[in-house]
Design a protein around this motif. Structure first.
Motif, PDB file in Angstrom:
ATOM      1  N   GLY A  50       9.046   5.906   2.463  1.00 20.45           N
ATOM      2  CA  GLY A  50       8.122   5.221   2.058  1.00 20.45           C
ATOM      3  C   GLY A  50       8.415   3.859   1.836  1.00 20.45           C
ATOM      4  O   GLY A  50       9.326   3.548   1.700  1.00 20.45           O
ATOM      5  N   ILE A  51       7.531   2.833   1.608  1.00 23.59           N
ATOM      6  CA  ILE A  51       7.863   1.764   1.462  1.00 23.59           C
ATOM      7  C   ILE A  51       6.531   1.184   0.372  1.00 23.59           C
ATOM      8  O   ILE A  51       5.487   1.578   0.315  1.00 23.59           O
ATOM      9  CB  ILE A  51       7.672   0.781   2.584  1.00 23.59           C
ATOM     10  N   ASN A  52       6.972   0.398  -0.494  1.00 23.87           N
ATOM     11  CA  ASN A  52       6.103  -0.018  -1.500  1.00 23.87           C
ATOM     12  C   ASN A  52       4.763  -0.973  -0.926  1.00 23.87           C
ATOM     13  O   ASN A  52       4.828  -1.390   0.302  1.00 23.87           O
ATOM     14  CB  ASN A  52       6.699  -1.054  -2.814  1.00 23.87           C
ATOM     15  N   LEU A  53       3.819  -1.033  -1.737  1.00 16.82           N
ATOM     16  CA  LEU A  53       2.488  -2.018  -1.366  1.00 16.82           C
ATOM     17  C   LEU A  53       2.396  -2.787  -2.616  1.00 16.82           C
ATOM     18  O   LEU A  53       1.649  -2.280  -3.285  1.00 16.82           O
ATOM     19  CB  LEU A  53       1.466  -1.036  -0.828  1.00 16.82           C
ATOM     20  N   TYR A  54       3.006  -3.714  -2.690  1.00 19.30           N
ATOM     21  CA  TYR A  54       2.916  -4.871  -3.920  1.00 19.30           C
ATOM     22  C   TYR A  54       1.336  -5.252  -3.726  1.00 19.30           C
ATOM     23  O   TYR A  54       0.712  -5.694  -3.115  1.00 19.30           O
ATOM     24  CB  TYR A  54       3.691  -5.927  -3.931  1.00 19.30           C
ATOM     25  N   HIS A  55       0.803  -5.196  -5.098  1.00 16.52           N
ATOM     26  CA  HIS A  55      -0.621  -5.780  -5.422  1.00 16.52           C
ATOM     27  C   HIS A  55      -0.687  -6.165  -6.874  1.00 16.52           C
ATOM     28  O   HIS A  55       0.109  -5.182  -7.741  1.00 16.52           O
ATOM     29  CB  HIS A  55      -1.784  -4.692  -5.269  1.00 16.52           C
ATOM     30  N   PHE A  56      -1.325  -6.946  -7.212  1.00 19.10           N
ATOM     31  CA  PHE A  56      -1.364  -7.738  -8.554  1.00 19.10           C
ATOM     32  C   PHE A  56      -1.860  -6.419  -9.544  1.00 19.10           C
ATOM     33  O   PHE A  56      -1.472  -6.443 -10.912  1.00 19.10           O
ATOM     34  CB  PHE A  56      -2.087  -8.860  -8.806  1.00 19.10           C
ATOM     35  N   THR A  57      -2.462  -5.407  -8.935  1.00 20.07           N
ATOM     36  CA  THR A  57      -3.060  -4.448  -9.973  1.00 20.07           C
ATOM     37  C   THR A  57      -2.245  -3.178 -10.038  1.00 20.07           C
ATOM     38  O   THR A  57      -2.378  -2.413 -10.681  1.00 20.07           O
ATOM     39  CB  THR A  57      -4.450  -3.813  -9.381  1.00 20.07           C
ATOM     40  N   GLY A  58      -1.063  -3.393  -9.471  1.00 20.14           N
ATOM     41  CA  GLY A  58       0.011  -2.328  -9.708  1.00 20.14           C
ATOM     42  C   GLY A  58      -0.011  -1.232  -8.478  1.00 20.14           C
ATOM     43  O   GLY A  58      -0.099  -0.092  -8.605  1.00 20.14           O
ATOM     44  N   GLY A  59       0.074  -1.958  -7.273  1.00 18.46           N
ATOM     45  CA  GLY A  59       0.209  -1.195  -6.108  1.00 18.46           C
ATOM     46  C   GLY A  59       1.512  -0.121  -6.144  1.00 18.46           C
ATOM     47  O   GLY A  59       2.126  -0.246  -6.995  1.00 18.46           O
ATOM     48  N   PRO A  60       1.430   0.940  -5.125  1.00 18.32           N
ATOM     49  CA  PRO A  60       2.141   2.114  -5.478  1.00 18.32           C
ATOM     50  C   PRO A  60       3.758   1.487  -5.020  1.00 18.32           C
ATOM     51  O   PRO A  60       4.020   0.818  -4.131  1.00 18.32           O
ATOM     52  CB  PRO A  60       1.779   2.908  -4.444  1.00 18.32           C
ATOM     53  N   ALA A  62       7.543   2.388  -3.921  1.00 17.33           N
ATOM     54  CA  ALA A  62       8.026   2.932  -2.459  1.00 17.33           C
ATOM     55  C   ALA A  62       8.410   4.419  -2.929  1.00 17.33           C
ATOM     56  O   ALA A  62       8.279   5.324  -1.922  1.00 17.33           O
ATOM     57  CB  ALA A  62       9.351   2.147  -2.289  1.00 17.33           C
ATOM     58  N   GLU A  63       8.948   4.840  -4.206  1.00 15.75           N
ATOM     59  CA  GLU A  63       9.153   6.118  -4.391  1.00 15.75           C
ATOM     60  C   GLU A  63       8.071   7.060  -4.394  1.00 15.75           C
ATOM     61  O   GLU A  63       7.873   8.065  -4.042  1.00 15.75           O
ATOM     62  CB  GLU A  63       9.819   6.297  -5.852  1.00 15.75           C
ATOM     63  N   LEU A  64       6.800   6.431  -4.826  1.00 11.43           N
ATOM     64  CA  LEU A  64       5.575   7.438  -4.926  1.00 11.43           C
ATOM     65  C   LEU A  64       4.981   7.464  -3.565  1.00 11.43           C
ATOM     66  O   LEU A  64       4.531   8.692  -3.416  1.00 11.43           O
ATOM     67  CB  LEU A  64       4.529   6.410  -5.746  1.00 11.43           C
ATOM     68  N   VAL A  65       5.221   6.499  -2.681  1.00 11.53           N
ATOM     69  CA  VAL A  65       4.793   6.450  -1.084  1.00 11.53           C
ATOM     70  C   VAL A  65       5.699   7.820  -0.392  1.00 11.53           C
ATOM     71  O   VAL A  65       5.048   8.419   0.068  1.00 11.53           O
ATOM     72  CB  VAL A  65       4.869   5.029  -0.625  1.00 11.53           C
ATOM     73  N   ALA A  66       6.944   7.613  -0.904  1.00  7.12           N
ATOM     74  CA  ALA A  66       7.895   8.637  -0.225  1.00  7.12           C
ATOM     75  C   ALA A  66       7.528  10.080  -0.671  1.00  7.12           C
ATOM     76  O   ALA A  66       7.560  11.195   0.031  1.00  7.12           O
ATOM     77  CB  ALA A  66       9.183   8.258  -0.465  1.00  7.12           C
ATOM     78  N   LEU A  67       7.184  10.319  -1.874  1.00  3.58           N
ATOM     79  CA  LEU A  67       6.789  11.486  -2.634  1.00  3.58           C
ATOM     80  C   LEU A  67       5.286  11.846  -1.738  1.00  3.58           C
ATOM     81  O   LEU A  67       5.209  13.122  -1.619  1.00  3.58           O
ATOM     82  CB  LEU A  67       6.540  11.500  -4.319  1.00  3.58           C
ATOM     83  N   GLY A  68       4.530  11.104  -1.627  1.00  2.27           N
ATOM     84  CA  GLY A  68       3.121  11.339  -0.985  1.00  2.27           C
ATOM     85  C   GLY A  68       3.506  11.765   0.400  1.00  2.27           C
ATOM     86  O   GLY A  68       2.748  12.755   0.908  1.00  2.27           O
ATOM     87  N   HIS A  69       4.333  11.096   0.969  1.00  2.00           N
ATOM     88  CA  HIS A  69       4.860  11.483   2.322  1.00  2.00           C
ATOM     89  C   HIS A  69       5.226  12.918   2.670  1.00  2.00           C
ATOM     90  O   HIS A  69       4.937  13.636   3.461  1.00  2.00           O
ATOM     91  CB  HIS A  69       5.596  10.129   3.026  1.00  2.00           C
ATOM     92  N   ALA A  70       6.285  13.292   1.710  1.00  2.00           N
ATOM     93  CA  ALA A  70       6.834  14.587   1.586  1.00  2.00           C
ATOM     94  C   ALA A  70       5.865  15.458   1.429  1.00  2.00           C
ATOM     95  O   ALA A  70       5.803  16.609   2.037  1.00  2.00           O
ATOM     96  CB  ALA A  70       7.918  14.544   0.583  1.00  2.00           C
ATOM     97  N   ARG A  71       5.129  15.258   0.413  1.00  2.00           N
ATOM     98  CA  ARG A  71       3.860  16.271   0.225  1.00  2.00           C
ATOM     99  C   ARG A  71       3.025  16.566   1.400  1.00  2.00           C
ATOM    100  O   ARG A  71       2.547  17.557   1.560  1.00  2.00           O
ATOM    101  CB  ARG A  71       3.143  15.577  -1.013  1.00  2.00           C
ATOM    102  N   ALA A  72       2.521  15.318   1.823  1.00  2.00           N
ATOM    103  CA  ALA A  72       1.395  15.522   2.993  1.00  2.00           C
ATOM    104  C   ALA A  72       2.086  16.089   4.044  1.00  2.00           C
ATOM    105  O   ALA A  72       1.540  16.773   5.001  1.00  2.00           O
ATOM    106  CB  ALA A  72       1.063  14.202   3.268  1.00  2.00           C
TER     107      ALA A  72
END
Length: 145
Positions: A50-60, A62-72
C-alpha cells in the motif's frame, strides 16, 4: 521499561524491500501525497502493499492501505507489517491510529520499526503502551524502547 524486540529475519528484509519498491516507484516528491509505502505479510507468506494518500483531512496511512489490500485479497491472518519512507528513509514507526488498528484487528502481528538497537521487529501488543513521537521540527523519531 525495555520492550522486547527481535532481530530481522530474511522474510522481514524481503518485506522491507517490497515496501521500499512500492514507495520508490510511486513517490511524487518530498512533500507529495505519496511519500510512504507499506507492506504486510499474510500467514500464507504472501505480501500485500500500500501507499499513503496524504490529505489535509487525514488521508489513509500506507499501513492502512496495505491492510485493506490484504483484506480485499482474502488475507485474514497477518504476521508482519512495515512502513518505509521515500528517498531511502527506511522503516518508520506507525502512528497511534495505525497502532490501535493493528492491535484491534491483528493483535498477533509484529511491526518492523527503528529502535535504539537498529531496525527490529516488535509485537504490536508490546508497542501499544508507547506513543509515537513526532514534532514539526524533527518529524518522526525512532522508537526509543
Amino acid at each position: 521499561m525495555k520492550i522486547p524486540t527481535r532481530d530481522l529475519t530474511a522474510d522481514d528484509l524481503e518485506l522491507i524491500a517490497f515496501a521500499q519498491k512500492i514507495v520508490d516507484e510511486n513517490t511524487d516528491g518530498e512533500d507529495g501525497i505519496h511519500t510512504m509505502g507499506a507492506a504486510v505479510r499474510g500467514a500464507d507468506r504472501r505480501m500485500y502493499g500500500g501507499i499513503n494518500l496524504y490529505h489535509f483531512t487525514g488521508g489513509p496511512c500506507a499501513e492502512l492501505v496495505a491492510l485493506g489490500h490484504a483484506r480485499a485479497s482474502g488475507a485474514r491472518e497477518l504476521t508482519t507489517i512495515v512502513a518505509v519512507g521515500n528517498y531511502g528513509r527506511g522503516p518508520i514507526d506507525p502512528c497511534g491510529r495505525d497502532r490501535q488498528i493493528l492491535f484491534d484487528y491483528h493483535p498477533g502481528i509484529r511491526v518492523i520499526l527503528p529502535t535504539a538497537d537498529g531496525v527490529r521487529s516488535v509485537a504490536v501488543t508490546d508497542l501499544m503502551p508507547l506513543a509515537g513521537r513526532w514534532s514539526p521540527e524533527a518529524g518522526a523519531q525512532p522508537f526509543a524502547g
